[in-house]
Design an enzyme around this catalytic site. Structure first.
Site, mmCIF file in Angstrom:
data_model
loop_
_atom_site.group_PDB
_atom_site.id
_atom_site.type_symbol
_atom_site.label_atom_id
_atom_site.label_comp_id
_atom_site.label_asym_id
_atom_site.label_seq_id
_atom_site.Cartn_x
_atom_site.Cartn_y
_atom_site.Cartn_z
ATOM 1 N N GLN A 48 0.561 -1.162 -0.278
ATOM 2 C CA GLN A 48 0.284 0.068 -0.308
ATOM 3 C C GLN A 48 0.684 1.251 0.325
ATOM 4 O OE1 GLN A 48 -2.348 2.156 3.624
ATOM 5 N NE2 GLN A 48 -4.010 0.708 1.852
ATOM 6 N N TYR B 218 -7.155 10.443 4.669
ATOM 7 C CA TYR B 218 -5.092 10.569 4.360
ATOM 8 C C TYR B 218 -5.633 11.650 3.134
ATOM 9 C CZ TYR B 218 -4.209 7.366 7.398
ATOM 10 O OH TYR B 218 -4.129 6.711 8.920
ATOM 11 N N ARG C 209 -7.640 1.193 -1.938
ATOM 12 C CA ARG C 209 -8.334 1.243 -0.396
ATOM 13 C C ARG C 209 -9.273 2.176 -0.428
ATOM 14 N NH1 ARG C 209 -10.096 -1.523 4.269
ATOM 15 N NH2 ARG C 209 -9.401 -1.079 5.582
#
Length: 255
Positions: A100, A172, A220
């Site tokens: 990731q 994020y 994600r």
């Protein structure tokens, strides 16, 4: 309910998973200077032996501003070779592994950013998590992050990872661009839903170009922002469609 279908294979891009279980990325603190240690390797190799269809490791930094030093590190080509032992061990155990690629944006504390210029974000908005105000990114900085994300993906492929996952959830950097609460820009990256999607879609396109069409790319992603005024489930759904069209092979869905 019948869950036997979870044991059936699943095609994700060019990657064939032996079943439909996925271990999501988490921060273990088992790396050293951003590189794998015997403890890191053993932790994930044991999970691979347990029969998981796909393991995602991370978070992994790809530039100098998006993640703390205790995360995995693919910011430079010299870190490619040290990861190959880990990925080879995953292959030996019959389990594909993705990494990731992560950028925290305004969730980075100013003191944790190595260059001393502070955290970056779409707009200068107070962050309750850090109790600081990150600096609004210039257009040049936006492009630099896009380019760095793509180079991180290239390094991941060269390091032997079977796929990369773009971190686009949990508030994020990508989430910050998508949300009208944190993206108050008045240029081509802010305002309308189309403009707020511009940076995330550019990241996806750059990553796809860097790794090629024969490589698996995950996102994600949150099915709902869970924050009033942040776009809601309708915008989350609409962006998911755009992300798939831009080159995402699998949505790793969270809140």
């Amino acid at each position: 309910m019948d869950f036997t279908y979870l044991n059936q294979p699943l095609q994700v891009g060019r990657l064939t998973l032996k079943n439909r279980t996925l271990m999501t990325a988490m921060h273990t603190l088992y790396t050293e200077n951003g590189l794998p240690t015997p403890r890191f390797n053993e932790f994930y190799w044991r999970r691979a032996e347990g029969g998981t269809g796909l393991v995602v490791v991370g978070a992994c930094r790809f530039d100098g501003k998006g993640a703390v030093k205790s995360t995995m590190d693919l910011t430079t080509d010299k870190n490619i070779a040290p990861w190959r032992t880990f990925t080879a061990g995953m292959r030996e155990r019959g389990c594909p592994v993705a990494v990731q690629l992560y950028h925290a944006g305004r969730y980075m504390r100013e003191a944790a950013v190595p260059d001393g210029k502070g955290a970056i974000a779409p707009s200068a908005v107070f962050t309750p998590f850090t109790r600081e105000i990150a600096r609004a990114m210039t257009v040049e900085e936006i492009q630099a992050v896009i380019d760095a994300w793509a180079q991180g993906a290239r390094r991941a492929r060269e390091a032997g990872f079977d796929a990369v996952e773009i971190s686009g959830s949990a508030g994020y950097l990508i989430s910050q661009f998508l949300s009208p609460l944190t993206n108050r820009r008045e240029d081509e990256y802010g305002g309308s839903f189309e403009n707020r999607c511009r940076f995330p879609l550019a990241v996806i396109a750059a990553v796809r170009k860097a790794v090629g069409d024969d490589y698996t790319v995950l996102l994600r992603y949150g099915a709902h922002t869970l924050v009033p005024g942040a776009g809601g489930s309708d915008e989350c759904r609409d962006f998911a469609v755009l992300a798939a069209r831009a080159g995402i092979d699998l949505l790793d869905v969270t809140g």
